[in-house]
Design an enzyme around this catalytic site. Structure first.
Site, PDB file in Angstrom:
ATOM      1  N   GLU A   1      -5.288   5.912  63.711  1.00  0.00           N
ATOM      2  CA  GLU A   1      -5.827   5.026  61.871  1.00  0.00           C
ATOM      3  C   GLU A   1      -6.667   3.648  63.252  1.00  0.00           C
ATOM      4  OE1 GLU A   1      -3.228   3.933  59.197  1.00  0.00           O
ATOM      5  OE2 GLU A   1      -4.971   4.214  58.043  1.00  0.00           O
TER       6      GLU A   1
ATOM      7  N   CYS B   1      -2.442   8.539  58.234  1.00  0.00           N
ATOM      8  CA  CYS B   1      -1.405   7.986  58.289  1.00  0.00           C
ATOM      9  C   CYS B   1      -0.435   8.075  56.896  1.00  0.00           C
ATOM     10  CB  CYS B   1      -1.747   6.585  58.107  1.00  0.00           C
ATOM     11  SG  CYS B   1      -0.111   5.170  58.366  1.00  0.00           S
TER      12      CYS B   1
ATOM     13  N   LYS C   1      -9.746   8.230  53.735  1.00  0.00           N
ATOM     14  CA  LYS C   1      -8.364   8.355  53.320  1.00  0.00           C
ATOM     15  C   LYS C   1      -7.408   8.534  51.535  1.00  0.00           C
ATOM     16  CE  LYS C   1      -4.230   5.903  54.715  1.00  0.00           C
ATOM     17  NZ  LYS C   1      -3.736   4.431  55.482  1.00  0.00           N
TER      18      LYS C   1
HETATM   19  N1  LIG Z   1      -1.185   2.700  57.667  1.00  0.00           N
HETATM   20  C1  LIG Z   1      -0.167   3.368  57.029  1.00  0.00           C
HETATM   21  O1  LIG Z   1      -0.964   3.872  55.644  1.00  0.00           O
HETATM   22  C2  LIG Z   1       0.996   2.658  57.542  1.00  0.00           C
HETATM   23  C3  LIG Z   1       1.946   3.760  56.255  1.00  0.00           C
HETATM   24  C4  LIG Z   1       3.723   3.029  56.113  1.00  0.00           C
HETATM   25  O2  LIG Z   1       3.876   1.849  57.000  1.00  0.00           O
HETATM   26  C5  LIG Z   1       4.247   4.138  56.071  1.00  0.00           C
HETATM   27  O3  LIG Z   1       4.289   4.989  55.336  1.00  0.00           O
HETATM   28  O4  LIG Z   1       5.668   3.457  56.183  1.00  0.00           O
END
Ligand SMILES: NC(=O)CCC(=O)C(=O)O
Length: 265
Positions: free
Chosen positions: A40, A146, A111
């Protein structure tokens, strides 16, 4: 089927342009793989909030152009991770891109679940509202990004749309590494699907990244896992295992949908 997950180090001592060039070379080195996966927001870093606006680019921008060419040169399907996308008529989006071996943009996924609660991505970017699957010759990919990994209903939606292999680019912090591994295995087991989850290494914006990209099979077994640093994680897997697992242990057929909320007494 051979997949290579490129766990790219995202550090501030490298410019976005230099990293783009370096990553394009890494993709080219994967000729012979069927699918290459990037993390990502690897151009900026997922926590480098101030760079989202300055580095945002349209779908025809420099990262797309470089990744389309790298996919074509290597002759691979390329899930190029995500970029901060500048939509001329809307907000920024955290958008994942999938290229075919001819370099054509096969899919773009915005996303859906933005991370940060009341800061960062959650306020700087708009939310996508469409599930995305991509048909490859060997398997159907379901894409998620993510923080989406924490939302099982998104993955069920992808299963209902035909997904057999989830691809999850991430910029997951070291602080919650145990959740990363656990959630990747959970999404694989409950959906009887492969999970290919590719994170970043390094430290940006003061946030050490977890690395530990992971490939999980439909039985929840970890087929391969990277260490903390920059690494290419290559794995061979058989997508037919999905149908076999779903047939032999048909739990997905026992789903009960539309349950009523508890009645008040
Ligand atoms: N970039 C993100 O979506 C980080 C997600 C995260 O840090 C978490 O779910 O814990």
């Amino acid at each position: 089927m051979r997949a290579s997950l490129l766990q790219v180090a995202v550090n501030e001592d490298e410019s976005v342009e230099a990293r783009r060039l370096r990553v394009a070379g890494m993709v080219r080195d994967q000729a012979g793989a069927d699918l290459v996966v990037l993390p990502e927001l690897w151009t900026t870093g997922a926590f480098a909030y101030e760079a989202f606006g300055t580095e945002a680019e349209p779908l025809e921008g420099p990262t797309c152009e470089a990744m389309a060419k790298a996919a074509r040169d290597a002759g691979v399907w390329l899930h190029a991770g995500s970029i901060p996308e500048r939509d001329p008529d809307g907000p920024l989006y955290n958008t994942s891109l999938v290229f075919s071996p001819s370099g054509a943009l096969a899919a773009a996924y915005r996303k859906i679940h933005r991370f940060g609660f009341d800061q960062g991505e959650a306020v700087l970017m708009g939310a996508g509202d469409e599930l995305v699957t991509v048909r490859l010759p060997q398997t159907t990919l379901g894409v998620a990004t993510c923080y989406d990994l924490r939302f099982p209903e998104l993955f069920r939606g992808l299963v209902d749309a035909g997904a057999e292999t989830f691809v999850v680019p991430a910029g997951w912090p070291e602080r919650r590494r145990s959740h990363w591994t656990l959630l990747a295995q959970a999404r694989a087991v409950e959906n009887q699907a492969f999970v290919l989850a590719c994170g970043t290494a390094g430290t940006h914006a003061g946030v050490p990244q977890a690395g530990h990209s992971i490939v999980v099979d439909p039985w929840g077994e970890v087929l391969a896992q990277a260490g903390p640093g920059e690494e290419v994680l290559t794995v061979d897997f058989d997508p037919a295992t999905v149908a076999g697992t779903r047939e032999r242990f048909p739990a997905l057929k026992d789903r009960v949908l539309g349950l009523e909320p508890p009645k008040r007494r």
